[in-house]
Design a protein around this motif. Structure first.
Motif, PDB file in Angstrom:
ATOM      1  N   ALA A  77       1.513  -3.707  56.010  1.00  0.00           N
ATOM      2  CA  ALA A  77       1.701  -2.869  57.191  1.00  0.00           C
ATOM      3  C   ALA A  77       2.565  -1.655  56.847  1.00  0.00           C
ATOM      4  O   ALA A  77       3.713  -1.812  56.424  1.00  0.00           O
ATOM      5  CB  ALA A  77       2.348  -3.676  58.307  1.00  0.00           C
ATOM      6  N   PRO A  78       2.042  -0.440  57.001  1.00  0.00           N
ATOM      7  CA  PRO A  78       2.841   0.752  56.686  1.00  0.00           C
ATOM      8  C   PRO A  78       3.872   1.019  57.769  1.00  0.00           C
ATOM      9  O   PRO A  78       3.652   0.731  58.949  1.00  0.00           O
ATOM     10  CB  PRO A  78       1.798   1.864  56.622  1.00  0.00           C
ATOM     11  CG  PRO A  78       0.704   1.399  57.517  1.00  0.00           C
ATOM     12  CD  PRO A  78       0.684  -0.090  57.424  1.00  0.00           C
ATOM     13  N   THR A  79       4.978   1.583  57.375  1.00  0.00           N
ATOM     14  CA  THR A  79       6.026   1.942  58.329  1.00  0.00           C
ATOM     15  C   THR A  79       5.727   3.308  58.932  1.00  0.00           C
ATOM     16  O   THR A  79       4.971   4.107  58.345  1.00  0.00           O
ATOM     17  CB  THR A  79       7.386   1.995  57.628  1.00  0.00           C
ATOM     18  OG1 THR A  79       7.354   3.031  56.628  1.00  0.00           O
ATOM     19  CG2 THR A  79       7.704   0.662  56.963  1.00  0.00           C
ATOM     20  N   PRO A  80       6.281   3.607  60.105  1.00  0.00           N
ATOM     21  CA  PRO A  80       6.099   4.952  60.681  1.00  0.00           C
ATOM     22  C   PRO A  80       6.556   6.062  59.743  1.00  0.00           C
ATOM     23  O   PRO A  80       5.924   7.123  59.691  1.00  0.00           O
ATOM     24  CB  PRO A  80       6.952   4.898  61.953  1.00  0.00           C
ATOM     25  CG  PRO A  80       6.992   3.459  62.317  1.00  0.00           C
ATOM     26  CD  PRO A  80       7.006   2.712  61.022  1.00  0.00           C
ATOM     27  N   GLU A  81       7.639   5.821  58.990  1.00  0.00           N
ATOM     28  CA  GLU A  81       8.116   6.840  58.052  1.00  0.00           C
ATOM     29  C   GLU A  81       7.090   7.090  56.954  1.00  0.00           C
ATOM     30  O   GLU A  81       6.848   8.241  56.557  1.00  0.00           O
ATOM     31  CB  GLU A  81       9.458   6.412  57.442  1.00  0.00           C
ATOM     32  CG  GLU A  81      10.634   6.431  58.408  1.00  0.00           C
ATOM     33  CD  GLU A  81      10.603   5.263  59.375  1.00  0.00           C
ATOM     34  OE1 GLU A  81       9.841   4.292  59.126  1.00  0.00           O
ATOM     35  OE2 GLU A  81      11.335   5.308  60.385  1.00  0.00           O
ATOM     36  N   ALA A  82       6.471   6.009  56.460  1.00  0.00           N
ATOM     37  CA  ALA A  82       5.460   6.175  55.409  1.00  0.00           C
ATOM     38  C   ALA A  82       4.236   6.906  55.941  1.00  0.00           C
ATOM     39  O   ALA A  82       3.681   7.795  55.263  1.00  0.00           O
ATOM     40  CB  ALA A  82       5.068   4.811  54.851  1.00  0.00           C
ATOM     41  N   PRO A 290       8.312  10.436  62.452  1.00  0.00           N
ATOM     42  CA  PRO A 290       8.224   9.019  62.818  1.00  0.00           C
ATOM     43  C   PRO A 290       7.971   8.799  64.287  1.00  0.00           C
ATOM     44  O   PRO A 290       7.368   7.799  64.667  1.00  0.00           O
ATOM     45  CB  PRO A 290       9.602   8.478  62.408  1.00  0.00           C
ATOM     46  CG  PRO A 290      10.503   9.680  62.413  1.00  0.00           C
ATOM     47  CD  PRO A 290       9.634  10.831  61.995  1.00  0.00           C
ATOM     48  N   ALA A 294       5.051   6.380  65.329  1.00  0.00           N
ATOM     49  CA  ALA A 294       5.379   5.172  66.087  1.00  0.00           C
ATOM     50  C   ALA A 294       4.580   5.125  67.393  1.00  0.00           C
ATOM     51  O   ALA A 294       4.101   4.073  67.811  1.00  0.00           O
ATOM     52  CB  ALA A 294       6.876   5.130  66.378  1.00  0.00           C
ATOM     53  N   LEU A 297       1.074   4.043  66.584  1.00  0.00           N
ATOM     54  CA  LEU A 297       0.969   2.615  66.302  1.00  0.00           C
ATOM     55  C   LEU A 297       1.034   1.782  67.575  1.00  0.00           C
ATOM     56  O   LEU A 297       0.315   0.797  67.735  1.00  0.00           O
ATOM     57  CB  LEU A 297       2.088   2.203  65.344  1.00  0.00           C
ATOM     58  CG  LEU A 297       1.993   2.775  63.911  1.00  0.00           C
ATOM     59  CD1 LEU A 297       3.202   2.321  63.098  1.00  0.00           C
ATOM     60  CD2 LEU A 297       0.717   2.330  63.243  1.00  0.00           C
ATOM     61  N   ARG A 298       1.903   2.182  68.492  1.00  0.00           N
ATOM     62  CA  ARG A 298       2.021   1.444  69.747  1.00  0.00           C
ATOM     63  C   ARG A 298       0.714   1.483  70.534  1.00  0.00           C
ATOM     64  O   ARG A 298       0.336   0.510  71.188  1.00  0.00           O
ATOM     65  CB  ARG A 298       3.152   2.024  70.605  1.00  0.00           C
ATOM     66  CG  ARG A 298       4.537   1.665  70.093  1.00  0.00           C
ATOM     67  CD  ARG A 298       5.566   1.898  71.186  1.00  0.00           C
ATOM     68  NE  ARG A 298       5.540   3.254  71.698  1.00  0.00           N
ATOM     69  CZ  ARG A 298       6.266   4.250  71.203  1.00  0.00           C
ATOM     70  NH1 ARG A 298       7.069   4.035  70.157  1.00  0.00           N
ATOM     71  NH2 ARG A 298       6.200   5.452  71.727  1.00  0.00           N
TER      72      ARG A 298
END
Length: 301
Positions: A77-82, A290, A294, A297-298
């Protein structure tokens, strides 16, 4: 020997007209009044507006979903920063607006024409005002667009403001710049003007009058752009002025084409600068976005 019947023939009573009671006649057809059609047109216009926003939110997410699944399978799972630094992810989020605009145009066509029962462009009054030659109209629209852009430069220079989320997305790559410039010229002016000045304004004007329609449409157009520029009051002010100007032009000319052309030139000049900017300025280091990632993603999950 054949003889005729001597009995007299019965006399035939004269035919009397058949009398129908009133209940035998079908009721006269009821035609919709101007008030009925005005409210109906306003309902269709607001449906087109809600649909355009929904498509702008959902279609890019659908385009992004396969790439997100690809990242999840290969690297977790990628992070928002990535994702905020992933040029492909950002480019796809911008390119996804193209099919959203195409579907919005189809929705507008279906509502305006009743699925082809009425002509699309004449119904939208997509033409020059009477007495205005095409070359004259083009020259006036270019002049007004340049005046509005000059006012915008003065306002943003005076008020200042930080980088917006849209700025960070654009600066992620040159491909993102090209995609944004394409959208700003090829699809956004036409689709946005059809929804706001082509459908919403005339429907509202028939119900509440010119002044109220100008105010409501201008606020609605500027309002949907606030999320993109929420930390830059100067840009929000420019968008508001542009919205008012485009709606006033639509009201005074009673035509849609001038507003589309002014919007096109306004965006086109900015897109030209957007493409040339990396060659004439030293671009700053791209900051992650981010907050936007984010949010994406939500809404995807």
């Amino acid at each position: 020997m054949i003889t005729s019947d001597p009995s007299p023939l019965p006399s035939q009573a004269p035919l009397e007209p058949e009398i129908h009671s009133e209940q035998n006649y079908p009721p006269p057809p009821i035609f919709p009044t101007k008030e009925d059609t005005a409210w109906w047109d306003m309902g269709k216009a607001f449906l087109a507006w809600v649909g355009s926003i929904a498509l702008l939110l959902l279609v890019p997410l659908i385009i992004l979903l396969p790439y997100f699944v690809y990242l999840f399978v290969h690297s977790g799972a990628p992070t928002p920063e990535a994702l905020g630094q992933d040029k492909t992810f950002i480019l796809l989020s911008i390119v996804g607006v193209i099919p959203a605009h195409a579907l919005t145009l189809l929705l507008a066509w279906a509502l305006v024409t009743g699925w082809g029962r009425k002509p699309f462009w004449p119904t939208l009054r997509f033409s020059w005002p009477p007495g205005v030659a095409p070359l004259q109209g083009i020259a006036i629209c270019i002049f007004l667009a340049m005046v509005l852009l000059g006012i915008g430069v003065l306002i943003t220079s005076f008020l200042g403001g930080g980088k917006t989320d849209l700025d960070r997305l654009i600066e992620s790559s040159f491909q993102a710049r090209l995609a944004t410039a394409f959208l700003a010229v090829a699809t956004a002016p036409l689709v946005e003007e059809i929804i706001y000045r082509g459908m919403l304004y005339p429907a509202l004007q028939r119900v509440i009058g010119m002044g109220g329609a100008i105010a409501i449409v201008s606020v609605m157009f500027a309002g949907v752009h606030v999320l993109q520029y929420k930390n830059n009051l100067g840009v929000i002010a420019v968008i508001s002025i542009l919205s008012i100007a485009l709606t006033v032009v639509r009201a005074l000319s009673d035509r849609l084409l001038p507003s589309v052309l002014i919007h096109l030139v306004f965006n086109g000049l900015q897109s030209l600068y957007l493409i040339l900017q990396p060659f004439v300025e030293k671009t700053e280091k791209v900051e992650p976005a981010p907050a936007i990632i984010a949010w994406l993603l939500r809404h995807v999950f």
